[in-house]
Design an enzyme around this catalytic site. Structure first.
Site, PDB file in Angstrom:
ATOM      1  N   SER A 266       0.837  -1.197   0.000  1.00 40.32           N
ATOM      2  CA  SER A 266       0.000   0.000   0.000  1.00 40.32           C
ATOM      3  C   SER A 266       0.872   1.246   0.000  1.00 40.32           C
ATOM      4  O   SER A 266       2.081   1.172   0.208  1.00 40.32           O
ATOM      5  CB  SER A 266      -0.899   0.009   1.235  1.00 40.32           C
ATOM      6  OG  SER A 266      -0.100   0.300   2.372  1.00 40.32           O
ATOM      7  N   LYS A 267       0.217   2.366  -0.210  1.00 40.57           N
ATOM      8  CA  LYS A 267       0.926   3.645  -0.205  1.00 40.57           C
ATOM      9  C   LYS A 267       1.583   3.859   1.156  1.00 40.57           C
ATOM     10  O   LYS A 267       2.673   4.391   1.265  1.00 40.57           O
ATOM     11  CB  LYS A 267      -0.064   4.765  -0.495  1.00 40.57           C
ATOM     12  CG  LYS A 267       0.394   5.654  -1.606  1.00 40.57           C
ATOM     13  CD  LYS A 267      -0.704   6.553  -2.088  1.00 40.57           C
ATOM     14  CE  LYS A 267      -1.233   7.418  -0.978  1.00 40.57           C
ATOM     15  NZ  LYS A 267      -2.365   8.240  -1.335  1.00 40.57           N
ATOM     16  N   ARG A 268       0.880   3.434   2.191  1.00 37.04           N
ATOM     17  CA  ARG A 268       1.415   3.609   3.550  1.00 37.04           C
ATOM     18  C   ARG A 268       2.702   2.811   3.780  1.00 37.04           C
ATOM     19  O   ARG A 268       3.587   3.247   4.506  1.00 37.04           O
ATOM     20  CB  ARG A 268       0.356   3.249   4.599  1.00 37.04           C
ATOM     21  CG  ARG A 268      -0.275   4.498   5.212  1.00 37.04           C
ATOM     22  CD  ARG A 268      -1.368   4.160   6.173  1.00 37.04           C
ATOM     23  NE  ARG A 268      -2.497   3.572   5.451  1.00 37.04           N
ATOM     24  CZ  ARG A 268      -3.086   2.427   5.779  1.00 37.04           C
ATOM     25  NH1 ARG A 268      -2.658   1.729   6.804  1.00 37.04           N
ATOM     26  NH2 ARG A 268      -4.109   1.988   5.087  1.00 37.04           N
ATOM     27  N   GLY A 270       4.985   2.337   1.663  1.00 33.23           N
ATOM     28  CA  GLY A 270       6.053   3.136   1.071  1.00 33.23           C
ATOM     29  C   GLY A 270       6.524   4.185   2.074  1.00 33.23           C
ATOM     30  O   GLY A 270       7.729   4.336   2.312  1.00 33.23           O
TER      31      GLY A 270
END
Ligand code: GLU
Length: 514
Positions: A266-268, A270
């Site tokens: 997920s973006k999180r 990253g």
């Protein structure tokens, strides 16, 4: 029989930034199209007005353009099957929604949100295994199957909010073949009479997607695994609209997993682990939050394409480095894995290192010169060219060269005293002074001359070169590691090296007194 032309599409919804999983989907579509002399289309699926985000479409187009995976047809490039933005195709969907109602394959439903919630609660309380709106429940709800024609017309005339739902068969196994996953079969008892159209005049994803794939003559649908559960519904829509013989072949791509393999990347993740998961920097227009992108992180498009291609695909050999042309030549949907692909950031860096080495020093120097100047160094491309030649191999990113270059511009502001005091011996002072004097006499300050000259001098003094090299490096650069110190000295030039040795020896003299 004439074969169908290969036409594939990447169909993002402009709801925010583009996850690298989406970039990989675009890439696989692009590779497949080019491999088969086909067309690669970008269609913007913007029918969900609530999730629409300003700037997202431009971002997607810019990201794909940066990577060089450009479409044959798109909202920007145009093409014979346009418009390519679903919000500009509203009337088309209305017609097909009506056709489905008229043929008895879809129906109006007037249930309010509260009524739907009530249905769900009732079913939960009754411990029903099915909590869907379908053959098992639809006859208890407010829709054109339970109301009579006059009631329905009255509600429609009074502009009461409604949706049009697909009418799924009660108990039928829907089959289709996925190129990556093989035969898939789902029973309609486990499916929902999904909403196809809303009274705001907008279709939902399912209807718009199928109608457009048909009208745009899409031959293969290559998309993320998250759409696999929707595929049986799409198969039924092709049947109800009479388009079964034009149904595209489906390929659902594997997920991209977190580095430890535990769930979807997920973006999180990253943000948490410090690597980008989106192609370009993205500023959320609502919050102003910035998500860092591969481009701004210093990645080269070729490296991003190469590592993304291998997240879920290989050519059947151990080969890892592929140019875009080589990927096209070897690509096949059959060689895509079913299981999720673990994201490996170290590997991404490795690819960038590889492609950085393939860039010419001239190209790198030209790119870096403005950055050096912006950092306050007054310098020339010629000088940067020398630095690039020395630091490129030790760099994963262009900016690594910049970061490692301080000592080429400024004498050390501080010295690695911990190592210095460990390696320094009092008798070195005289040795270093004499060594420095030999530099004064040199007329050719090339790396090899400096090396030969230094070795000769040290041998004469019976000093092992190994014992003095690290202190020497620290005097010149301040730090204890880096590229060949003789190369560094040659770039710095004779007088600068002599000056640095003097300053360094003064520093040591002070240290020795302490
Ligand atoms: N609009 C969908 C998405 O954003 C497209 C899914 C598909 O390719 O059918 O992923």
């Amino acid at each position: 029989m004439s074969q169908r032309k290969t036409r594939v599409r990447f169909a993002p919804s402009p709801t925010g930034t583009l996850h690298i999983g989406g970039v990989r989907t675009a890439l696989y579509n692009y590779l497949f199209a080019h491999k088969n002399n086909g067309d690669f289309i970008i269609r913007i699926e913007d029918t969900d007005q609530q999730r629409f985000v300003e700037g997202a479409e431009n971002y997607i187009m810019e990201a794909l353009n940066w990577l060089g995976i450009n479409p044959t047809e798109s909202p920007v490039h145009g093409g014979p099957f346009g418009p390519y933005r679903q919000s500009e195709r509203k009337e088309i969907y209305q017609k097909y929604a009506q056709q489905l109602v008229d043929s008895g394959n879809a129906y109006y439903a007037f249930d309010t949100a509260a009524e739907l919630e009530e249905m769900r609660k009732r079913l939960v309380e009754a411990k029903s295994s099915n909590q869907q709106y379908n053959a098992a429940t639809r006859m208890e709800m407010r829709n054109s199957l339970t109301l009579n024609v006059e009631e329905v017309n009255q509600l429609l005339e009074a502009h009461k909010p409604y949706v049009i739902r697909i009418k799924l068969p009660e108990n039928e196994n829907v089959h289709f073949t996925d190129i990556i996953r093989g035969d898939i079969s789902v029973n309609t008892a486990n499916m929902d009479d999904k909403v196809l159209f809303k009274s705001d005049g907008m279709p939902t994803y399912h209807l718009a997607n199928v109608v457009d794939d048909y009208l745009m003559e899409i031959s293969h649908v290559i998309r993320g695994e998250e759409w696999l559960p929707s595929a049986p519904l799409h198969v039924l829509l092709y049947r109800y609209l009479g388009w079964e013989d034009k149904m595209p072949q489906f390929s659902h791509l594997p997920l991209i997993l977190k580095p430890d393999g535990n769930g979807k990347l997920s973006k999180r993740d990253g943000d948490r682990l410090g690597f980008p998961v989106v192609p370009l920097d993205w500023t959320d227009p609502a919050t102003g939050n910035i998500t860092n992108g591969y481009r701004e992180h210093g990645y080269l498009p070729k490296a991003v394409l190469n590592f993304l291609a291998l997240l879920g695909w290989n050519d059947g050999t151990e080969k890892e480095v592929f140019s875009l042309e080589e990927m096209i030549a070897s690509f096949s949907l059959e060689r895509i894995n079913k299981s999720g692909a673990k994201f490996d950031f170290e590997k991404a860096k490795w690819f960038n290192h590889h492609y950085l080495q393939l860039m010419s020093n001239d190209e790198l120097a030209a790119e870096l010169l403005p950055k050096f100047i912006a950092n306050g160094y007054s310098t020339t491309e010629e000088y940067i060219l020398k630095i690039v030649g020395l630091l490129k191999e030790r760099s994963n990113f262009t900016d690594d060269i910049l970061k490692q270059s301080t000592f080429f511009f400024d004498p050390p502001a501080a010295y690695d005293d911990a190592i210095l005091s460990k390696k320094w011996k009092p008798q070195f002072m005289e040795v270093f002074k004499g060594w420095k004097d030999t530099f004064t006499e040199m007329c050719d300050f090339t790396p090899s001359q400096i090396e030969v000259n230094s070795k000769m001098y040290l041998e004469n003094r019976e000093v092992g070169i190994g014992s003095v090299m690290q202190p020497f490096r620290i005097l010149i650069t301040g730090v204890s590691n880096g590229p060949s110190v003789f190369e560094i000295c040659s770039i710095l030039g004779q007088s600068e090296v002599i000056a640095r040795m003097e300053t360094g020896l003064n520093h040591i003299a002070k240290l020795e007194k302490v």
